[in-house]
Design an enzyme around this catalytic site. Structure first.
Site, PDB file in Angstrom:
ATOM      1  N   LYS A  66       0.854  -1.181   0.000  1.00  0.00           N
ATOM      2  CA  LYS A  66       0.000   0.000   0.000  1.00  0.00           C
ATOM      3  C   LYS A  66       0.894   1.236   0.000  1.00  0.00           C
ATOM      4  CE  LYS A  66      -3.851   0.841   0.822  1.00  0.00           C
ATOM      5  NZ  LYS A  66      -4.642   0.619   2.033  1.00  0.00           N
ATOM      6  N   HIS A  67       0.726   2.090  -0.979  1.00  0.00           N
ATOM      7  CA  HIS A  67       1.459   3.350  -1.059  1.00  0.00           C
ATOM      8  C   HIS A  67       2.966   3.144  -0.938  1.00  0.00           C
ATOM      9  CE1 HIS A  67      -2.111   5.802  -1.396  1.00  0.00           C
ATOM     10  NE2 HIS A  67      -2.652   5.096  -0.421  1.00  0.00           N
ATOM     11  N   ASN A 232      12.156   5.957   7.654  1.00  0.00           N
ATOM     12  CA  ASN A 232      12.737   4.953   8.524  1.00  0.00           C
ATOM     13  C   ASN A 232      11.796   3.764   8.636  1.00  0.00           C
ATOM     14  OD1 ASN A 232      15.140   6.366   9.349  1.00  0.00           O
ATOM     15  ND2 ASN A 232      13.939   7.538  10.808  1.00  0.00           N
ATOM     16  N   HIS A 393      13.856   5.169  -0.567  1.00  0.00           N
ATOM     17  CA  HIS A 393      12.979   6.336  -0.806  1.00  0.00           C
ATOM     18  C   HIS A 393      12.654   6.402  -2.292  1.00  0.00           C
ATOM     19  CE1 HIS A 393      13.269   8.017   3.216  1.00  0.00           C
ATOM     20  NE2 HIS A 393      14.569   7.790   3.170  1.00  0.00           N
TER      21      HIS A 393
END
Length: 393
Positions: A66-67, A232, A393
């Protein structure tokens, strides 16, 4: 096919949108539906995760995304009767294949977060796995292949709009990757770090140095999961599956608490009181999952008060008291914990210990490593300094 036009980007106002290859063909095929920008981000990140889990463990693997972070990840170990019940697959009459077991574990670990997910499967999707997918609220699935029966089942999902992606399992991307932010291009070498070598756990500064094979496997699962989780992040793993993932928090202790709370909920769902909740016939799966989470929480009166419980139960259940919850959580043991960077303070260890953590893998290198080691020693935790950071990221 070199490119695929998308309806829009992250948001409807972000047009035009597409995925494309600068060289060669796209290594994927859309077999059904019309995946969007975020769908493809989830699909391609989750595919990398399950492919690496399969390579590291030799077991079928699945992930629920999810996302652009996993809500669950697991390998295809057989399910106990308890897990079948809390994952709501105990009504399936035919045997669950390894990939079906992996999916049930990945989806079932954190059902609230997995609602509306994108699924990745390391192996060919078979009919039993497709039938499990069919009844869950999900945006789509990516896999290396589908049996004809499985594809027929999935093409009928969501009135024919369910997203089904087939990816070439032999595809290997270029060693250097790029992306743009604010019109500026970033470039870096892909994170090709190998987390399957057991030697990464050789440096164990704690007094306890016992690391059973199951714990090594679970720590590998945790680290590979973190490799594709927004930082994180920390990941709690038990018996071949993530049971709590804390992603994208600015503070590592918040990651540890968030993931620990999820791990506690996973364990509390196995409490006899929870497993025997008298749900009304025909309750929607999402309503049932939400009701369980509320019943376990401090807001239990929201589903137990007069006028409320009748919407969910045939009779009013008794409260799962704080004392009962603490006693039950204390029975959870042999949990493994991975962190995508070093733990700066021992408070992370203290929180992890409350959720049954006995094995830890983290980068090491904090100025307070001595305090972190001492906190592990106080609780009898075995910890490895792997010297690897896994920011994503």
């Amino acid at each position: 096919m070199k490119e695929l036009a998308l309806k829009y980007g992250c948001n409807p106002n972000q047009k035009p949108s597409r995925i494309f290859m600068t060289e060669g063909e796209l290594p994927l095929e859309v077999l059904n539906g019309r995946p969007g920008y975020i769908n493809f981000l989830d699909a391609l990140n989750s595919w990398q995760l399950v492919k690496e889990l399969k390579a590291a463990t030799g077991l079928a693997a699945a992930a629920s995304f999810k996302h652009v972070s996993p809500a669950g990840a697991a390998v295809g170990l057989p399910l106990s009767d308890t897990l079948k019940k809390i994952y709501f697959v105990d009504d399936i009459k035919e045997p669950l294949s390894p990939i079906a077991c992996a999916y049930a574990r990945a989806r079932g670990a954190d059902r609230m977060s997995s609602y509306g997910d994108f699924v990745a499967l390391s192996d060919t999707c078979d009919a039993v796995t497709a039938n499990l997918l069919k009844r869950e609220v999900s945006d789509g699935v990516i896999a290396p292949d589908y049996t004809p029966e499985a594809l027929e089942i999935l093409r009928a999902k969501r009135k024919g709009t369910y997203n089904v992606i087939k990816i070439d399992p032999t595809y290997k991307p270029a060693p250097v990757e790029t992306k743009q932010v604010f019109g500026i291009t970033f470039e870096q070498g892909r994170n090709e770090i190998d987390l399957s070598n057991p030697e990464i756990f050789a440096n164990m500064p704690t007094r306890c140095k016992e690391l059973p094979e199951d714990a090594r496997r679970d720590l590998m699962i945790a680290l590979i999961t973190l490799k594709y989780t927004q930082s994180n992040s920390v990941c709690y793993v038990k018996d071949g599956q993530a049971i709590g993932i804390g992603a994208g928090q600015q503070s590592r202790i918040h990651c540890t608490r968030l993931a620990g709370n999820k791990a506690d909920i996973w364990w509390l769902r196995q409490h006899p009181k929870v497993m025997n909740l008298p749900f009304i016939p025909g309750i929607r799966r999402a309503d049932r999952d939400n009701t369980i989470d509320v019943y376990i929480s401090e807001d239990h009166d929201d589903v137990l008060s007069d006028g409320a419980w009748q919407q969910f139960f045939t009779e009013r259940p008794s409260v799962l008291t704080m004392e009962e919850k603490k006693s039950w959580i204390a029975q959870n043991t042999k949990v493994s914990l991975g962190s995508d960077a070093f733990f700066p303070f021992g408070d992370n260890i203290e929180r992890a210990h409350k959720s049954g953590v006995e094995y830890i893998a983290q980068a090491g290198g904090s100025v307070r490593d001595d305090h972190v080691i001492a906190t592990c020693d106080k609780s009898g935790i075995a910890m490895a300094f792997i010297g690897i950071r896994l920011f994503h990221h």
